[in-house]
Motif scaffolding. Structure first.
Motif, PDB file in Angstrom:
ATOM      1  N   SER A  14       0.847  -1.194   0.000  1.00  0.00           N
ATOM      2  CA  SER A  14       0.000   0.000   0.000  1.00  0.00           C
ATOM      3  C   SER A  14       0.880   1.240   0.000  1.00  0.00           C
ATOM      4  N   PHE A  15       0.672   2.103  -0.984  1.00  0.00           N
ATOM      5  CA  PHE A  15       1.421   3.361  -1.030  1.00  0.00           C
ATOM      6  C   PHE A  15       0.886   4.318   0.033  1.00  0.00           C
ATOM      7  N   GLU A  16      -0.436   4.398   0.167  1.00  0.00           N
ATOM      8  CA  GLU A  16      -1.048   5.339   1.113  1.00  0.00           C
ATOM      9  C   GLU A  16      -0.622   5.058   2.547  1.00  0.00           C
ATOM     10  N   HIS A  17      -0.557   3.798   2.900  1.00  0.00           N
ATOM     11  CA  HIS A  17      -0.229   3.426   4.279  1.00  0.00           C
ATOM     12  C   HIS A  17       1.250   3.099   4.457  1.00  0.00           C
ATOM     13  N   ARG A  18       2.024   3.345   3.424  1.00  0.00           N
ATOM     14  CA  ARG A  18       3.469   3.058   3.466  1.00  0.00           C
ATOM     15  C   ARG A  18       3.731   1.637   3.951  1.00  0.00           C
ATOM     16  N   ASN A  19       2.953   0.721   3.415  1.00  0.00           N
ATOM     17  CA  ASN A  19       3.019  -0.662   3.840  1.00  0.00           C
ATOM     18  C   ASN A  19       3.892  -1.447   2.858  1.00  0.00           C
ATOM     19  N   PHE A  20       5.129  -1.719   3.237  1.00  0.00           N
ATOM     20  CA  PHE A  20       6.025  -2.468   2.360  1.00  0.00           C
ATOM     21  C   PHE A  20       6.971  -3.325   3.178  1.00  0.00           C
ATOM     22  N   LYS A  21       7.551  -4.325   2.514  1.00  0.00           N
ATOM     23  CA  LYS A  21       8.516  -5.220   3.155  1.00  0.00           C
ATOM     24  C   LYS A  21       9.682  -5.427   2.198  1.00  0.00           C
ATOM     25  N   PRO A  22      10.902  -5.161   2.646  1.00  0.00           N
ATOM     26  CA  PRO A  22      12.047  -5.452   1.785  1.00  0.00           C
ATOM     27  C   PRO A  22      12.426  -6.940   1.870  1.00  0.00           C
ATOM     28  N   VAL A  23      12.727  -7.534   0.721  1.00  0.00           N
ATOM     29  CA  VAL A  23      13.162  -8.924   0.656  1.00  0.00           C
ATOM     30  C   VAL A  23      14.461  -8.938  -0.153  1.00  0.00           C
ATOM     31  N   VAL A  24      15.499  -9.542   0.386  1.00  0.00           N
ATOM     32  CA  VAL A  24      16.798  -9.534  -0.287  1.00  0.00           C
ATOM     33  C   VAL A  24      16.979 -10.835  -1.081  1.00  0.00           C
ATOM     34  N   PHE A  25      17.386 -10.681  -2.338  1.00  0.00           N
ATOM     35  CA  PHE A  25      17.668 -11.828  -3.203  1.00  0.00           C
ATOM     36  C   PHE A  25      19.161 -11.853  -3.500  1.00  0.00           C
ATOM     37  N   HIS A  26      19.792 -12.989  -3.223  1.00  0.00           N
ATOM     38  CA  HIS A  26      21.226 -13.167  -3.481  1.00  0.00           C
ATOM     39  C   HIS A  26      21.393 -13.998  -4.753  1.00  0.00           C
ATOM     40  N   GLY A  27      22.476 -13.813  -5.444  1.00  0.00           N
ATOM     41  CA  GLY A  27      22.768 -14.642  -6.621  1.00  0.00           C
ATOM     42  C   GLY A  27      21.845 -14.379  -7.784  1.00  0.00           C
ATOM     43  N   VAL A  28      21.378 -13.154  -7.934  1.00  0.00           N
ATOM     44  CA  VAL A  28      20.473 -12.810  -9.034  1.00  0.00           C
ATOM     45  C   VAL A  28      21.290 -12.678 -10.325  1.00  0.00           C
ATOM     46  N   ARG A  29      20.858 -13.385 -11.360  1.00  0.00           N
ATOM     47  CA  ARG A  29      21.519 -13.284 -12.667  1.00  0.00           C
ATOM     48  C   ARG A  29      21.015 -12.038 -13.383  1.00  0.00           C
ATOM     49  N   LEU A  30      21.922 -11.134 -13.691  1.00  0.00           N
ATOM     50  CA  LEU A  30      21.527  -9.870 -14.317  1.00  0.00           C
ATOM     51  C   LEU A  30      21.265 -10.015 -15.813  1.00  0.00           C
ATOM     52  N   ASP A  31      21.593 -11.187 -16.382  1.00  0.00           N
ATOM     53  CA  ASP A  31      21.322 -11.399 -17.806  1.00  0.00           C
ATOM     54  C   ASP A  31      19.933 -11.995 -18.047  1.00  0.00           C
ATOM     55  N   GLN A  32      19.186 -12.277 -16.964  1.00  0.00           N
ATOM     56  CA  GLN A  32      17.818 -12.774 -17.166  1.00  0.00           C
ATOM     57  C   GLN A  32      16.894 -11.608 -17.496  1.00  0.00           C
ATOM     58  N   THR A  33      15.735 -11.927 -18.106  1.00  0.00           N
ATOM     59  CA  THR A  33      14.806 -10.853 -18.455  1.00  0.00           C
ATOM     60  C   THR A  33      14.054 -10.392 -17.211  1.00  0.00           C
ATOM     61  N   VAL A  34      13.534  -9.186 -17.296  1.00  0.00           N
ATOM     62  CA  VAL A  34      12.711  -8.632 -16.216  1.00  0.00           C
ATOM     63  C   VAL A  34      11.535  -9.574 -15.958  1.00  0.00           C
ATOM     64  N   HIS A  35      10.935 -10.077 -17.039  1.00  0.00           N
ATOM     65  CA  HIS A  35       9.804 -11.004 -16.915  1.00  0.00           C
ATOM     66  C   HIS A  35      10.191 -12.234 -16.082  1.00  0.00           C
ATOM     67  N   ASP A  36      11.365 -12.809 -16.375  1.00  0.00           N
ATOM     68  CA  ASP A  36      11.815 -13.993 -15.632  1.00  0.00           C
ATOM     69  C   ASP A  36      12.097 -13.666 -14.172  1.00  0.00           C
ATOM     70  N   PHE A  37      12.683 -12.505 -13.926  1.00  0.00           N
ATOM     71  CA  PHE A  37      12.982 -12.106 -12.549  1.00  0.00           C
ATOM     72  C   PHE A  37      11.684 -11.895 -11.767  1.00  0.00           C
TER      73      PHE A  37
END
Length: 125
Positions: A14-37
């Motif tokens: 929620s943008f209005e309620h500033r409701n967010f959670k950060p999740v960290v991903f390790h070992g992300v391949r930067l050559d994959q497509t945005v769709h795949d990620f």
């Protein structure tokens, strides 16, 4: 083999309620497509331990770069409303082409929610 990166994904419920959670991903391949990620993140959060159910089941569909390592941070509490054409990740691009690098932070949200919030950026308490 492309370099593996650490990418923090901020799940915005929620943008209005500033409701967010950060999740960290390790070992992300930067050559994959945005769709795949996006698919990888969806699959991961559906089963991730310690993530409240509302975050697991939400219909996220859009990613936008919030912050890159050694770059300036925004003053916005959830994410900047500027530079959408530059910062919103396009499905067919690779993460590298979209501007994602090691230690990049991206927001993952529903485009419809963002459009509503952007038209009237009020926060609720």
């Amino acid at each position: 083999m492309a370099a593996a990166a650490v990418v923090t994904v901020r799940l915005v419920r929620s943008f209005e309620h500033r409701n967010f959670k950060p999740v960290v991903f390790h070992g992300v391949r930067l050559d994959q497509t945005v769709h795949d990620f996006i698919q990888l993140v969806r699959d991961d959060i559906a089963t991730r331990q310690g993530l409240p159910p509302p975050f697991k089941k939400y219909a996220y569909d859009t990613m936008k770069i919030i912050h890159q390592a050694h770059g300036a941070k925004t003053n916005e509490l959830v994410m900047s409303l500027e530079d959408d054409e530059k910062l919103i990740l396009q499905d067919g691009q690779t993460l590298t082409a979209a501007g994602v690098a090691n230690e990049t932070e991206v927001a993952f949200f529903r485009q419809e929610d963002y459009s509503v919030y952007k038209a009237n950026p009020q926060t609720a308490w």
